[in-house]
Scaffold this motif. Structure first.
Motif, PDB file in Angstrom:
ATOM      1  N   VAL A 233      75.660 -13.708 -41.586  1.00 20.49           N
ATOM      2  CA  VAL A 233      74.527 -13.710 -42.517  1.00 20.49           C
ATOM      3  C   VAL A 233      74.643 -14.882 -43.486  1.00 20.49           C
ATOM      4  O   VAL A 233      73.669 -15.598 -43.718  1.00 20.49           O
ATOM      5  N   ALA A 234      75.827 -15.093 -44.036  1.00 24.24           N
ATOM      6  CA  ALA A 234      76.016 -16.202 -44.976  1.00 24.24           C
ATOM      7  C   ALA A 234      75.684 -17.532 -44.307  1.00 24.24           C
ATOM      8  O   ALA A 234      74.967 -18.361 -44.887  1.00 24.24           O
ATOM      9  N   LEU A 235      76.164 -17.726 -43.085  1.00 28.86           N
ATOM     10  CA  LEU A 235      75.894 -18.979 -42.362  1.00 28.86           C
ATOM     11  C   LEU A 235      74.400 -19.158 -42.133  1.00 28.86           C
ATOM     12  O   LEU A 235      73.838 -20.220 -42.409  1.00 28.86           O
TER      13      LEU A 235
ATOM     14  N   THR B 101      77.746 -19.817 -48.895  1.00 27.38           N
ATOM     15  CA  THR B 101      79.131 -19.605 -48.504  1.00 27.38           C
ATOM     16  C   THR B 101      79.464 -18.113 -48.584  1.00 27.38           C
ATOM     17  O   THR B 101      78.772 -17.332 -49.232  1.00 27.38           O
ATOM     18  N   LEU B 102      80.528 -17.740 -47.905  1.00 34.77           N
ATOM     19  CA  LEU B 102      80.886 -16.334 -47.777  1.00 34.77           C
ATOM     20  C   LEU B 102      81.185 -15.669 -49.116  1.00 34.77           C
ATOM     21  O   LEU B 102      80.765 -14.543 -49.347  1.00 34.77           O
ATOM     22  N   GLY B 103      81.902 -16.359 -50.002  1.00 32.70           N
ATOM     23  CA  GLY B 103      82.267 -15.757 -51.290  1.00 32.70           C
ATOM     24  C   GLY B 103      81.061 -15.284 -52.091  1.00 32.70           C
ATOM     25  O   GLY B 103      80.987 -14.113 -52.466  1.00 32.70           O
ATOM     26  N   PRO B 104      80.100 -16.165 -52.353  1.00 35.03           N
ATOM     27  CA  PRO B 104      78.911 -15.724 -53.081  1.00 35.03           C
ATOM     28  C   PRO B 104      78.134 -14.634 -52.334  1.00 35.03           C
ATOM     29  O   PRO B 104      77.634 -13.691 -52.952  1.00 35.03           O
ATOM     30  N   TYR B 105      78.052 -14.743 -51.007  1.00 31.59           N
ATOM     31  CA  TYR B 105      77.357 -13.698 -50.252  1.00 31.59           C
ATOM     32  C   TYR B 105      78.051 -12.356 -50.455  1.00 31.59           C
ATOM     33  O   TYR B 105      77.402 -11.334 -50.709  1.00 31.59           O
ATOM     34  N   ASN B 106      79.368 -12.343 -50.357  1.00 36.60           N
ATOM     35  CA  ASN B 106      80.130 -11.111 -50.521  1.00 36.60           C
ATOM     36  C   ASN B 106      79.896 -10.504 -51.903  1.00 36.60           C
ATOM     37  O   ASN B 106      79.718  -9.294 -52.041  1.00 36.60           O
ATOM     38  N   ARG B 107      79.862 -11.354 -52.939  1.00 36.66           N
ATOM     39  CA  ARG B 107      79.647 -10.857 -54.306  1.00 36.66           C
ATOM     40  C   ARG B 107      78.253 -10.256 -54.466  1.00 36.66           C
ATOM     41  O   ARG B 107      78.083  -9.261 -55.171  1.00 36.66           O
TER      42      ARG B 107
ATOM     43  N   ILE C 253      66.081 -15.048 -56.472  1.00 40.97           N
ATOM     44  CA  ILE C 253      65.095 -14.570 -55.503  1.00 40.97           C
ATOM     45  C   ILE C 253      65.114 -15.437 -54.249  1.00 40.97           C
ATOM     46  O   ILE C 253      64.982 -14.921 -53.130  1.00 40.97           O
ATOM     47  N   ASP C 254      65.297 -16.741 -54.398  1.00 45.31           N
ATOM     48  CA  ASP C 254      65.344 -17.627 -53.231  1.00 45.31           C
ATOM     49  C   ASP C 254      66.484 -17.225 -52.300  1.00 45.31           C
ATOM     50  O   ASP C 254      66.343 -17.255 -51.078  1.00 45.31           O
ATOM     51  N   THR C 255      67.620 -16.856 -52.877  1.00 43.42           N
ATOM     52  CA  THR C 255      68.772 -16.443 -52.079  1.00 43.42           C
ATOM     53  C   THR C 255      68.480 -15.132 -51.373  1.00 43.42           C
ATOM     54  O   THR C 255      68.801 -14.971 -50.189  1.00 43.42           O
ATOM     55  N   LEU C 256      67.860 -14.188 -52.065  1.00 47.14           N
ATOM     56  CA  LEU C 256      67.519 -12.915 -51.430  1.00 47.14           C
ATOM     57  C   LEU C 256      66.536 -13.116 -50.282  1.00 47.14           C
ATOM     58  O   LEU C 256      66.641 -12.445 -49.248  1.00 47.14           O
ATOM     59  N   ILE C 257      65.591 -14.032 -50.440  1.00 47.25           N
ATOM     60  CA  ILE C 257      64.653 -14.345 -49.358  1.00 47.25           C
ATOM     61  C   ILE C 257      65.413 -14.894 -48.155  1.00 47.25           C
ATOM     62  O   ILE C 257      65.179 -14.493 -47.009  1.00 47.25           O
ATOM     63  N   ARG C 258      66.359 -15.806 -48.395  1.00 48.21           N
ATOM     64  CA  ARG C 258      67.139 -16.389 -47.300  1.00 48.21           C
ATOM     65  C   ARG C 258      68.009 -15.338 -46.628  1.00 48.21           C
ATOM     66  O   ARG C 258      68.171 -15.350 -45.402  1.00 48.21           O
ATOM     67  N   VAL C 259      68.574 -14.414 -47.404  1.00 50.52           N
ATOM     68  CA  VAL C 259      69.383 -13.331 -46.830  1.00 50.52           C
ATOM     69  C   VAL C 259      68.506 -12.421 -45.970  1.00 50.52           C
ATOM     70  O   VAL C 259      68.883 -12.061 -44.849  1.00 50.52           O
TER      71      VAL C 259
END
Length: 80
Positions: A36-38, A43-49, A59-65
């Protein structure tokens, strides 16, 4: 260095709930955190957090996730 004030507990609780929904959607899609992070371009660290509810996601990050998992954004942030 200016520190942001700590958000109230109700914000932390909702952030954790969103993280739980992200985790559930990821597992339903049979994807690892790394995949999912890729796909989301983070990167994995921020995704995990974000998934653990320890970090506030833009919100942009949540859309990408959501796009990386293949679900509507609303599925990740829906409140019961």
């Amino acid at each position: 260095m200016h520190h942001q004030p700590m958000p109230p507990e109700r914000v932390h609780a909702r952030r954790r709930a969103i993280g739980d929904q992200i985790r559930a959607a990821r597992l339903w899609a049979n994807l690892s955190q790394e995949e999912v992070a890729l796909r989301a371009g983070i990167t994995l660290g921020p995704y995990n957090r974000i998934e653990q509810g320890h970090a506030a996601a833009r919100i942009d990050t949540l859309i990408r996730v959501a796009d990386a998992i293949g679900v509507p954004l609303a599925d990740l942030v829906r409140e019961e």
